[in-house]
Scaffold this motif. Structure first.
Motif, short mmCIF file in Angstrom:
data_model
loop_
_atom_site.label_atom_id
_atom_site.label_comp_id
_atom_site.label_asym_id
_atom_site.label_seq_id
_atom_site.Cartn_x
_atom_site.Cartn_y
_atom_site.Cartn_z
N THR A 72 42.75 62.66 42.46
CA THR A 72 41.48 62.48 42.98
C THR A 72 41.19 60.42 41.84
OG1 THR A 72 39.58 63.38 42.08
CG2 THR A 72 40.41 63.84 43.88
N ILE A 73 40.95 59.45 42.90
CA ILE A 73 40.22 58.42 41.76
C ILE A 73 39.18 57.67 43.05
CG2 ILE A 73 42.10 57.06 43.03
CD1 ILE A 73 42.37 55.56 40.31
N THR A 74 38.50 57.18 42.34
CA THR A 74 37.27 56.46 43.14
C THR A 74 37.51 55.05 43.44
OG1 THR A 74 36.12 56.12 41.44
CG2 THR A 74 35.60 57.92 42.27
N VAL A 75 36.84 54.13 43.87
CA VAL A 75 36.69 52.64 43.96
C VAL A 75 36.68 51.85 42.87
CG1 VAL A 75 37.30 52.58 46.60
CG2 VAL A 75 34.77 52.66 45.39
N ARG A 76 35.27 52.68 42.27
CA ARG A 76 34.87 52.66 40.27
C ARG A 76 35.92 52.68 39.73
NH1 ARG A 76 28.35 53.01 40.13
NH2 ARG A 76 28.69 51.21 38.59
N ASP A 81 40.02 49.32 36.81
CA ASP A 81 41.46 49.36 36.22
C ASP A 81 41.72 47.57 35.80
OD1 ASP A 81 42.42 51.69 35.67
OD2 ASP A 81 42.80 52.08 38.24
N ILE A 82 41.00 46.87 37.63
CA ILE A 82 40.96 45.96 37.04
C ILE A 82 40.78 45.38 36.20
CG2 ILE A 82 40.68 43.73 38.70
CD1 ILE A 82 42.81 45.20 40.50
N ALA A 83 39.50 45.40 35.48
CA ALA A 83 39.11 44.75 34.99
C ALA A 83 39.52 44.40 33.96
CB ALA A 83 37.52 45.38 33.77
N MET A 84 40.29 45.89 32.90
CA MET A 84 41.43 46.01 32.22
C MET A 84 42.49 45.13 31.98
SD MET A 84 43.66 49.49 30.73
CE MET A 84 41.76 51.14 31.51
N ALA A 85 43.03 44.79 33.63
CA ALA A 85 44.37 44.01 33.44
C ALA A 85 43.67 42.95 33.29
CB ALA A 85 44.73 44.49 35.00
N TYR A 108 32.47 46.71 42.63
CA TYR A 108 32.23 47.31 41.50
C TYR A 108 32.71 46.34 39.83
CZ TYR A 108 30.93 52.09 43.75
OH TYR A 108 30.46 53.19 43.98
N LEU A 109 33.19 45.70 39.83
CA LEU A 109 33.86 44.82 39.46
C LEU A 109 33.07 44.42 38.90
CD1 LEU A 109 35.82 43.84 37.82
CD2 LEU A 109 37.11 42.36 39.19
N ALA A 110 31.98 43.44 39.82
CA ALA A 110 30.75 42.47 39.59
C ALA A 110 29.66 43.42 39.60
CB ALA A 110 30.72 41.55 40.95
N ILE A 111 29.41 44.33 39.16
CA ILE A 111 28.42 45.24 38.96
C ILE A 111 28.41 45.56 37.20
CG2 ILE A 111 26.92 47.26 39.45
CD1 ILE A 111 27.07 46.75 41.95
N ASP A 112 29.92 45.87 37.04
CA ASP A 112 30.40 46.70 35.77
C ASP A 112 30.49 45.23 34.39
OD1 ASP A 112 29.58 49.19 37.12
OD2 ASP A 112 31.35 49.46 37.53
N ARG A 113 30.84 44.71 36.06
CA ARG A 113 31.99 44.02 34.60
C ARG A 113 31.31 42.37 34.61
NH1 ARG A 113 35.57 44.45 30.60
NH2 ARG A 113 35.58 42.41 29.69
#
Length: 265
Positions: A72-76, A81-85, A108-113
């Protein structure tokens, strides 16, 4: 070579990710696409042409989902993964354009990073589950598990496109069934299930960058109300196509222009 489009493979820890880059601008734009039956591998030129309006002002990056998805994987987690890239490639303060599941990831990218995001476009997406998406995604998963690919592709077309568009291109449905057959069935099912893990609504106030929401009132995948719900919570700019649905990003000729204008404003 069309808009200097090139395909790359990114190796990050235990993650492998395909991505396409094109354009000659100094600013960075990250496009995050929605759930798809196929990888972006081999589609660099068509993607560059589709988003050519951004090629002059931006270096554009389109990141696929990680290759080695299991369980399983979540959108978060997909956002991580996008942030790491982006960290690996040294991309910061980029404009972000997320479509459908890509819009969930972008939130989630804008929220977390927030350091990675300059401006944010959320297209035909949602911030929390509703009956519409739960019914649609669960049906798509069931059809895939039963190997009813013809039914899957037909239902995706009906749910995503306007009635007039479906009627016009119905003769091409057999070809579409071949072209859109999931290449990796378990991967598609895992990513489909991930759509049901988005729950950003109560965290939207953590998004501090300018946001533009764009959607279709006739959206049969996430619902038009879902777009308006995000815009109301963020008190941000919104545009809704009254006669289009989830695939407004393909059907509306001015879709990319509206997004370009927002980024350039």
């Amino acid at each position: 070579m069309i808009y200097n489009a090139k395909e790359h493979i990114l190796e990050m820890q235990d993650i492998q990710m395909n991505y396409t880059a094109f354009g000659n601008g100094r600013k960075s734009l990250v496009l995050i696409q929605g759930l798809s039956t196929r990888s972006i591998k081999g589609a660099a030129f068509s993607l560059a042409f589709m988003y050519r309006i951004f090629a002059r002002d931006y270096k554009v990056y389109l990141f696929d989902r990680r290759e080695n998805i299991s369980g399983t994987i979540t959108v978060r987690e997909l956002a991580s993964d996008i942030a790491m890239a982006m960290d690996t490639l040294g991309i910061t303060n980029a404009d972000i354009f997320g479509v459908s599941q890509g819009g969930m990831i972008a939130q989630y990218l804008a929220i977390d990073r927030p350091d990675l995001v300059n401006k944010l476009v959320l297209a035909v997406t949602l911030s929390k589950n509703n009956d519409t998406i739960k019914t649609v995604i669960n049906n798509w998963i069931q059809m895939t598990e039963q190997n009813s690919i013809k039914s899957l592709v037909a239902d995706m077309a009906v749910k995503m496109y306007s009635d007039s568009y479906v009627k016009r291109y119905r003769p091409f449905m057999p070809l579409l069934t071949v072209l859109q057959k999931p290449k990796n069935v378990p991967r598609f099912i895992t990513l489909a299930k991930a759509c049901l893990t988005c729950n950003t609504y109560d965290e939207l106030d953590k998004i501090r960058c300018p946001v533009f929401v764009i959607g279709g009132m006739q959206d049969k995948v996430v619902s038009g109300e879902a777009s308006m719900e995000i815009a109301e919570k963020l008190a941000c700019k919104i545009f809704m196509y009254s006669d289009l649905g989830h695939a407004a990003y393909e059907e509306a000729k001015d879709f990319n222009q509206r997004i370009y204008d927002f980024f350039k404003a």
